[in-house]
Design an enzyme around this catalytic site. Structure first.
Site: not given
Ligand code: CAA
Ligand code: NAI
Length: 691
Positions: A127, A65, A107, A104
Site C-alpha cells: 500500500e 483492494a 489482510e 487487502g
C-alpha cells in the site's frame, strides 16, 4: 457446487468446504468479491464441512483492494465484515495462496487460521506505493506475526516476500508443491481437523510485540536509517505510526482505530491520489492504440550491442540479467576489455552479489571487434558516439550484416531516427531504444517510433522491455524525445536564473525541496561538467567553461559548482559565486533577489508547457505517458504524479496565466503552447487530452 455469485463458488471435497474466487484479472477485492466471500463463508460455516479452504482461480490469489473503487462510495459487504466472518469461524479456515497475496489480499489471508502457499507465491503489503497503509488490520497483524522490525521493513518498502521467506517469518504455515495447491490446502485442512489444531487468531498473539514495548528507539532508529528514502512521502511515516500503535495500544481494537484514522487521512490526501493515478498511468503506458495486445512479436533470442562504453555496457547487463546471450562489438580491443571489465565490476559490486551468478551472466557476454558477429542476432542496439555521420555509417553496415527480420535499434539521445533509418533498406525494422544512465539501474526506456517503424517491431520492443524489467513509454521522433526535450526547459531556466542573481544552490534547494533527488547543478557536478566540453576550444565563454578551465570538473575533481569534502559532501562555493558575479557584472545587469516561488515556477511551468506541445505534436500518446517518463527517468516525485498531473493540480489556467506573465516580462521562452491555451479556453484539464 453452489454458485454464490458471479465470482464465487462453494464446493465440498469430503469434509472440507472450498470457497473459490474467480474475478479476473487479479481477484481484487471489489464489492462483488467481498459479497461473494461473505456469503461463501457464511454458507460454508453453516454447512456440515469441518474445515474451509479459500482459494483463487486465475493468475493470482487476491492482489489487494480494488483500487478503482477508491474514492467512491462503498457498496456491498465491508472488508472487516468478511474478515470477522473468517476469523470467527468455528471451523479452521485455510487460505491457499498462489501468485501474489497483496495488500487487502494478505489482510484477508491473515484472518484465516492458517495459510499454505506454493513456492512461487509472494506476499506483501504494498500500500505504501499507493501512498497508503494497509487499512484492513494489516498494520496490526503483520507485526504480531513477523515481529516489529520485519513488519516495518515490509510495510515501508511494499516488498513482496517470496513464499520461503514468508514461511520463515510465520506468515505462511506450509509450502505445498507447485501445481498442487488445492490438494495441499485440503490435506492441510484435514490434518488441522484430525489433530484438533487451534483456531489461531493473529489478533490475539502479542508475544512478538513485547520486545519493542518501552523501546521507542526501535522506531526512531528505523526512521533515521531511512530518512533519505522516505523524504517527502507521508505514507511511510504513517505506516510506522501504525506499528507503534500496535505495540503501545491497550488492545488490538485500539490499534485498529489508529490504523483506520491514519488510513482515511492518507486516502483523502493529495499524495495518495497522485500515487494511485500513477499506478494506472504506468499500466496505461503499455497500451498503444494501433498496436493491439495481440500484435505478433518477433522472437529475441540473441542480442547484439555496438559500443561498450557507458551505455553499451549497462544495456548489455540488462539482457544478460534476463538470461539472453549478448554479443558486444567494439572498435578496439582495449575499449572492449575496458567495457567488459566495467560490467564485471558492476556485477561484483552489486548488492547481494553471488560469484556464481556473476560468472553465469558474464558467460552470456561475447566480445568481438567484428560487426559480422551480429549476423545471427535478432536485435542489435547501437550505443556508439553521438554523431550522425557515425550512426549512418553504423546503420549502413548493420543493414548489410544483419539477418532479415532483425530489429535495428539506436540508443541515440537526440538524433533524428528517421534520418538514421533512411540509410537502410529496411526502415520498418529500425527503432529507438533510449535507455537512461546508468542503463542497468534506471527503470525507464523510451521506445522511439520512427516514421516507418513496423508495428510488430514496436510490440516486440514493448514486450522485451518488460522482460528486462524496464518501464517502457512509446514516444515519437523529436529533439531529445520526450524526457530530454522537457528537461531542456528546466535546464535553460536554471541557467538563466543563475545569471539573474540566484545561486546554483538556491535553484537546487528549491527543486530538492519540491521532491527531486537533486537539483540541476548538483546533477551536473555528479555527471561531470566536462561532458561535451573540449579543452582546446574552451574560451571562458560560460560559467561551465571557466569552472572546467580551473579543473573544477565536478565531484570527480573535488569541485564543480560546489566544493566537496573528502566524503563528497557539497558546500556552496565562494569561487563559483565570484565567477557568477563576474559574469553578471560583465553582462551589465544587476543581480536581483529571486524568490523561491519564482525559481520553482520558472523551472516547472515551462516543463508543463513543453509537455502540452509534445502532446499536440503527437510525440507522446497521452499526458500520463509524459508523467511516467518523468517519474521513472528524472526523479519527479511520484507523490506529485508527474508534470502533466501536477499542471492539472495547479490548474491549467494558473499555469497559462503565469506563462503569459513571464512571456511579457522575459520573452518567448515562455510562449504558451497552443494546447495549453485551448485547454483553458475549453475549461478542460490537460489530462482530458485525447488524440
Ligand atoms: N485493483 C484494481 N485493478 C488492479 C489491481 C487492484 N488492486 N491490481 C492490478 N489491477 C489491474 C491492473 O490495472 C491491470 O489492468 P489492465 O490489464 O486493464 O491494465 C491488471 O490488473 C493486471 O495488472 P498488472 O498489469 O500489474 O499485472 P502483473 O501480473 O504485472 O502484476 C500485480 C500483478 C503484482 C498484482 C500488480 O498488478 C500489483 O502490484 N497490483 C497492485 C497490488 C496492490 O497495490 N495491492 C494493494 C491495494 S491497496 C489495499 O489493499 C488497501 C487495503 O489495505 C484495503
Ligand atoms: P561512450 O563514449 O561512453 O561509449 C561509446 C563507445 O562506442 C566507445 O567505447 C567507442 O569506442 C564505441 N564506438 C564508437 N564508434 C564505434 C563503432 N563504429 N563501432 C564500435 N564501437 C564504437 O558513450 P555513451 O555515453 O555510452 O553514449 C553512447 C550513445 O548513447 C550515444 O548515442 C549517446 O547519445 C547515447 N546515450 C547516452 C547517455 C548517457 O547518459 N551517457 C544516455 C542515453 C543515451
Amino acid at each position: 457446487m453452489t454458485e454464490i455469485n458471479s465470482v464465487t463458488t462453494l464446493t465440498q471435497d469430503g469434509d472440507v468446504a472450498i470457497v473459490t474466487l474467480n474475478s479476473p484479472p487479479v481477484n481484487a477485492l471489489s464489492a462483488n468479491v467481498r459479497d461473494g466471500l461473505y456469503e461463501g463463508f457464511k454458507q460454508a460455516i453453516a454447512s456440515d464441512a469441518k474445515a474451509i479452504v479459500l482459494i483463487c482461480e486465475g493468475r493470482t490469489f487476491i492482489a489487494g483492494a480494488d483500487i478503482t473503487e477508491f474514492g467512491g462510495a462503498m457498496k456491498g459487504a465491508s472488508l472487516p465484515d468478511v474478515q470477522a466472518m473468517m476469523e470467527n469461524s468455528p471451523k479452521p479456515v485455510i487460505a491457499a495462496i498462489h501468485g501474489t497475496a497483496l495488500g487487502g489480499g494478505l489482510e484477508v489471508a491473515l484472518c484465516a487460521h492458517y495459510r499454505v502457499a506454493v513456492p512461487s507465491a509472494r506476499l506483501g503489503l504494498p500500500e505504501v506505493n499507493l501512498g497508503l497503509l494497509p487499512g484492513a488490520g494489516g498494520t496490526q497483524r503483520l507485526p504480531r506475526i513477523a515481529g516489529v522490525e520485519k513488519a516495518l521493513e515490509m510495510m515501508t518498502s511494499g516488498r513482496h516476500a517470496p513464499a520461503k521467506e514468508a514461511l520463515e517469518m510465520g506468515l505462511v504455515d506450509e509450502i505445498v508443491p507447485e501445481g498442487q495447491l488445492k490438494e495441499g490446502a485440503v490435506a492441510f485442512a484435514r490434518k488441522a481437523v484430525a489433530e484438533g489444531k487451534p483456531l489461531v487468531k493473529v489478533r490475539e498473539n502479542n508475544a512478538k510485540l513485547e520486545p519493542a514495548k518501552g523501546h521507542p528507539e526501535v522506531f526512531d532508529n528505523f526512521r533515521k536509517a531511512n530518512a533519505r528514502k522516505f523524504r517527502g512521502f507521508l505514507a511511510p511515516e504513517y505506516n510506522i505510526r501504525c506499528v507503534e500503535a500496535a505495540v503501545n495500544s491497550a488492545s488490538f481494537d485500539e490499534g485498529l482505530g489508529v490504523e483506520r484514522k491514519l488510513f482515511m487521512e492518507l486516502m483523502m490526501g493529495p499524495q495518495s491520489a497522485a500515487q494511485r493515478y500513477y499506478f494506472f498511468a504506468e499500466r496505461q503506458a503499455n497500451k498503444i492504440p494501433d498496436v493491439p495486445d495481440d500484435t505478433p512479436t518477433r522472437p529475441i533470442n540473441k542480442v547484439g550491442i555496438l559500443g561498450a562504453g557507458t551505455m553499451g555496457g549497462g544495456i548489455a547487463m540488462n539482457f544478460a540479467n534476463a538470461g539472453i546471450p549478448v554479443t558486444i562489438v567494439e572498435l578496439k580491443q582495449d575499449a572492449l576489455d575496458r567495457g567488459l571489465k566495467t560490467i564485471r565490476s558492476n556485477y561484483e559490486r552489486s548488492r547481494g552479489a553471488v560469484a556464481e551468478q556473476t560468472e553465469k551472466r558474464m558467460g552470456l557476454l561475447t566480445g568481438s571487434l567484428d560487426m559480422d558477429a551480429f549476423a545471427d542476432c535478432d536485435l542489435v542496439i547501437e550505443a556508439v558516439f553521438e554523431r550522425m555521420d557515425i550512426k549512418k555509417d553504423v546503420f549502413t553496415n548493420l543493414d548489410r550484416i544483419c539477418k532479415p527480420g532483425a530489429i535495428l535499434a539506436t540508443n541515440t539521445s537526440a538524433l533524428n531516427i528517421d534520418e538514421i533509418a533512411s540509410v537502410t533498406k529496411r526502415p520498418e525494422d529500425v527503432i529507438g531504444l533510449h535507455f537512461f544512465s546508468p542503463a542497468n539501474v534506471m527503470k525507464l526506456l523510451e521506445i522511439v517510433r520512427a516514421d516507418k517503424t513496423a508495428r510488430d517491431v514496436i510490440a516486440t520492443s514493448m514486450k522485451l522491455a518488460k522482460q528486462i524489467g524496464k518501464i517502457a513509454v512509446l514516444v515519437g521522433v523529436t529533439p531529445g524525445f520526450v524526457g530530454n526535450r522537457i528537461l531542456g526547459q528546466r535546464q535553460r531556466e536554471a541557467q538563466k536564473l543563475v545569471m539573474e542573481g540566484a545561486m546554483p544552490w538556491d535553484v537546487d534547494r528549491v527543486l530538492y525541496d519540491f521532491g527531486f533527488p537533486m537539483g540541476p547543478f548538483a546533477m551536473s557536478d555528479l555527471a561531470g561538467l566536462d561532458i561535451g566540453w573540449v579543452k582546446e576550444k574552451s574560451k571562458g565563454e560560460s560559467i561551465r567553461d571557466v569552472l572546467c578551465e580551473m579543473d573544477r570538473r565536478g565531484q570527480k575533481t573535488g569541485a564543480g559548482y560546489y566544493d566537496y569534502d573528502e566524503n563528497r559532501n557539497a558546500k556552496p562555493s565562494p569561487v563559483t559565486e565570484k565567477i557568477i558575479n563576474d559574469f553578471i557584472a560583465k553582462s551589465g545587469r544587476n543581480p536581483r533577489k529571486i524568490s523561491d516561488e519564482e525559481i520553482l515556477e520558472r523551472c516547472i511551468y515551462p516543463m508543463i508547457n513543453e509537455g502540452a506541445k509534445i502532446l499536440d505534436e503527437g510525440k507522446a500518446i497521452r499526458p500520463s505517458d509524459i508523467d511516467v517518463v518523468w517519474v521513472n527517468g528524472y526523479g519527479w516525485p511520484v507523490y506529485r504524479g508527474g508534470p502533466m498531473y501536477y499542471g492539472d493540480q495547479l490548474g491549467a489556467d494558473k499555469v497559462l496565466a503565469k506563462m503569459k506573465e513571464f512571456q511579457g516580462a522575459m520573452g518567448d521562452d515562455f510562449k504558451p503552447a497552443a494546447l495549453l491555451e485551448k485547454t483553458v479556453a475549453e475549461g478542460k484539464k490537460l489530462s482530458d487530452f485525447k488524440r
